[in-house]
Design a protein around this motif. Structure first.
Motif, mmCIF file in Angstrom:
data_model
loop_
_atom_site.group_PDB
_atom_site.id
_atom_site.type_symbol
_atom_site.label_atom_id
_atom_site.label_comp_id
_atom_site.label_asym_id
_atom_site.label_seq_id
_atom_site.Cartn_x
_atom_site.Cartn_y
_atom_site.Cartn_z
ATOM 1 N N ASP A 76 0.843 -1.186 0.000
ATOM 2 C CA ASP A 76 0.000 0.000 0.000
ATOM 3 C C ASP A 76 0.885 1.246 0.000
ATOM 4 O O ASP A 76 1.659 1.467 0.929
ATOM 5 N N GLN A 78 -0.336 4.368 -0.093
ATOM 6 C CA GLN A 78 -1.058 5.509 0.473
ATOM 7 C C GLN A 78 -0.324 6.146 1.670
ATOM 8 O O GLN A 78 -0.200 7.374 1.734
ATOM 9 N N CYS A 94 -3.693 8.765 -6.393
ATOM 10 C CA CYS A 94 -4.034 7.935 -5.241
ATOM 11 C C CYS A 94 -5.486 7.467 -5.322
ATOM 12 O O CYS A 94 -6.265 7.948 -6.150
#
Length: 735
Positions: A76, A78, A94
């Motif tokens: 991930d 993010q 994103c």
């Protein structure tokens, strides 16, 4: 779209995203320099893709290089958005807007970042009109890709110099983005490798970069468990044909019976088809002679036979060459140009590379980059074709961790019949001891240091030694090879130094350098400023180049005095060095060397250069600057010598200085034993220039090779090498 590539990428991102935060950011002025999914690599004005992959979408082959995170996502990006911005990212792509929004950064929110990257990359390729050459196969495809790159680059075509092995839906778009952002300019051709251990893998990658040319190199048993046997492998590989552009070309290995269905499919889809093979094919080849570290081969293209040498071994190396020749044929590259390019081919590190030690007594063959069972079997089948006399040592590491299959009995039989010693390197490699017979001496070691010590001990003495290191990157066999080479004493007397001609490079000597090393004559090919290296800051002449060579040699850990071999312009340097630095020269070889033309010929050679000088003075005073530049360009195009026309302005001045220096007066001061070797059909440095050298150098022999031109060592390499090796190995007469 009339935009440069940086603006084009930003525009494509905007066109395919409807949810952008901070629209006040002036995207027109950002001018991204890098696109990446790794926040650590971000620099000022980067595009950062916060990729994430849910656990349920994990596909082993694509994502094996990523370390899994516990929880919802396999990986991930993010949480790394802040770090990317800290490092200079100005555009963030994103799936969720972060809680903290930077007012100077544009945020693009999309449903799936990885899929968005693929869509944007495909759109970018369509706008750039870049042609895709895609390669798949069960083994050897990375080397094929590298070989194709070598052919295209040496043929003057604008292609990518970046390529990613085992591309994923992340790394392939990243490569496309960064090629477009590169200062080198947009490539006409993009050569990519397409792996397939799951059905649909190639289809997914072709959805990003649909091929114009699809090449299937071979089909073997790799991934047979996950793909459902050979039939499943064939179906998976054929995706490269099904997903190709409508008017594409398919290149197939006709000797591989498993590709019969691929040929049938290509015909059904009405593709243009080119086949290659040793037994059959539109382009055929055969091995003429097998050397320890290279192969002399012949290829038939369009009814013409052309020969060359490649730094790959046996039939396997020939198939690789045939694949690259086939691509060149489709792109209408001259067959001889293709063969000359393959002579310069250097395998990628860890993929069947040779390292020569102790004057050729020890030859180390490294294949650590992909130690899968299939690749190892491929390597062993290749070695089984070779006739090695001497001690044979195999360093065997654990196989690639993501491979399901195991080595079959045939591979173990080759090991048992071909090797005297097997070093099982690494804790996991010990399990292979049960496959080895009593005639093979087994040595088990757990670490790199112990492995190197065993390799050293087994290599000691006067016997010829062959060492094969087969492992993979996970077990640091790359470091093992590098460290072993470092600890071995490679210092030798009388290293042979190769000096290339004007307008070429050190690569021109590749075959000669390999052959001399194989013959036990340690050899280096010098890289020179303005050719392999950056241009000098000001125009150089012979003395400056000679001083550069001497300085570089003094920094190398090689013995002296040296043997110098100079071709054409390199011959000028060798003559000057032998005259000015006699203590550094053991033997001298001049092959089609320049530097001693009679006065009339010197004037003829440089007259065009002087004419350019005179015409420049006249035009500059009479014409506007733009018209002056254009007329001068036309004049050089039609009147300048080929070397002069190809040179940059600084190197044109350098060429003038070089050809203005007549070295005739230096010949009498050369005391080194000298071999002068010439082609009788040379029109660039005619035969009488060689005769003049012979007359001027008192301790010289003169050899003429019939029907050879200026590049005798390339066109008549076997005859040339016989003369050179005999001369270099001949003992000096007693004083």
């Amino acid at each position: 779209m009339n935009l440069n590539q940086k603006k084009l990428l930003v525009q494509i991102l905007r066109d395919h995203c409807t949810n952008i935060k901070n629209t006040s950011v002036d995207l027109e002025t950002i001018g991204p320099v890098l696109a990446t999914s790794d926040s650590r690599k971000c620099v000022v004005n980067s595009v950062f893709f916060a990729t994430r992959l849910p656990i349920e979408k994990y596909e082993e082959r694509y994502w094996y290089m990523y370390k899994p995170n516990p929880g919802k996502y396999f990986f991930d990006g993010q949480p790394f958005i802040d770090n990317a911005i800290k490092n200079g990212a100005k555009i963030i792509v994103c799936e969720e807007f972060p809680d903290k929004i930077d007012s100077e950064v544009a945020y693009f929110k999309v449903a799936n970042v990885i899929e968005f990257m693929g869509i944007a990359a495909k759109a970018l390729l369509e706008n750039l009109n870049t042609k895709i050459i895609a390669v798949t196969g069960s083994s050897g495809k990375t080397t094929v890709v590298h070989c194709i790159n070598t052919v295209l680059q040496n043929s003057g075509l604008n292609i990518n110099k970046l390529y990613t092995t085992r591309p994923t839906p992340i790394t392939l778009p990243e490569m496309v983005f960064n090629l477009a952002l590169s200062t080198a300019g947009v490539p006409y051709y993009l050569v990519i490798e397409l792996p397939a251990d799951r059905k649909g893998a190639i289809e997914k990658l072709c959805g990003i970069a649909p091929p114009d040319i699809s090449l299937v190199f071979n089909i073997k048993e790799a991934h047979s468990k996950t793909l459902g046997g050979v039939e499943g492998i064939i179906e998976a590989k054929n995706e490269i044909i099904k997903c190709q552009k409508e008017k594409g070309t398919v290149i197939l290995n006709k000797d591989d019976p498993n590709l019969a269905k691929s040929l049938k499919l290509s015909n059904e889809l009405k593709k243009e088809i080119v086949t290659f093979g040793i037994k059959d094919g539109d382009i055929k080849g055969k091995v003429l002679e097998q050397f320890d570290i290279s192969t002399l081969y012949q290829i038939s293209v369009s009814g013409k036979n052309v020969s060359g040498n490649i730094s790959l071994l046996g039939k396997s190396g020939l198939y690789t060459a045939l694949a690259a020749v086939s691509v060149g044929y489709v792109l209408k590259i001259n067959p001889q140009t293709i063969m000359d390019s393959l002579t310069n081919f250097i395998p990628m590190p860890g993929r069947m590379n040779w390292h020569i030690l102790e004057n050729g007594r020890i030859k180390l063959f490294s294949n650590y980059a992909k130690g899968t069972p299939t690749n190892t079997k491929h390597l062993l089948e290749l070695i089984d074709e070779l006739h090695w006399t001497g001690k044979r040592i195999l360093v065997l590491g654990d196989f690639d961790f993501h491979e399901e299959e195991e080595m079959d009995e045939k591979a173990w039989n080759i090991i048992n019949s071909k090797f005297d010693y097997v070093i099982l390197s690494g804790i996991k490699a010990v399990k292979y001891a049960g496959h080895l017979k009593d005639n093979v001496k087994i040595i088990t070691v757990n670490d790199k240091g112990s492995t190197i010590k065993k390799m050293q001990a087994l290599s000691a003495g006067n016997e010829r030694v062959y060492i094969v290191v087969n492992g993979n990157l996970e077990f640091k066999h790359s470091e093992l090879v590098d460290d072993f080479l470092h600890v071995m004493d490679t210092t030798n007397k009388n290293t042979t130094v190769l000096l290339h001609g004007w307008g070429t490079s050190a690569k021109k000597w590749k075959l000669i350098e390999d052959s001399l090393n194989t013959a036990g004559l340690p050899t280096v090919s010098m890289q020179l400023p303005g050719f392999d290296l950056e241009e000098p800051k000001e125009a150089w002449g012979i003395p400056e180049y000679a001083d550069f060579v001497i300085q570089k040699l003094s920094q190398m850990n090689i013995g002296k005095p040296y043997n110098f071999i100079g071709h054409s312009f390199g011959g000028r340097l060798a003559i000057y060095i032998a005259s000015k630095y006699p203590d550094l020269v053991n033997k001298l070889i001049l092959t089609n060397a320049a530097g001693v033309a009679n006065r009339k010929d010197v004037k003829t050679e440089i007259s065009k250069s002087f004419s350019v000088k005179n015409i420049k003075k006249f035009l500059r005073t009479m014409l506007p600057e733009k018209l002056y530049d254009r007329l001068l360009e036309i004049y050089v195009k039609f009147m300048g010598s080929p070397d002069y026309k190809r040179a940059t302005p600084l190197m044109r001045k350098t060429l003038n200085k070089v050809v203005n220096m007549d070295l005739t007066a230096y010949l009498n001061s050369i005391d080194s034993k000298t071999l002068i070797i010439w082609g009788d059909k040379d029109t660039m440095t005619p035969l009488y220039e060689g005769e003049k050298l012979h007359k001027g150098i008192k301790n010289s022999n003169f050899v003429v090779i019939k029907d050879a031109g200026h590049n005798t060592f390339v066109t008549h390499s076997k005859e040339w090498l016989n003369e050179v090796i005999f001369f270099l190995k001949e003992k000096e007469r007693d004083a």
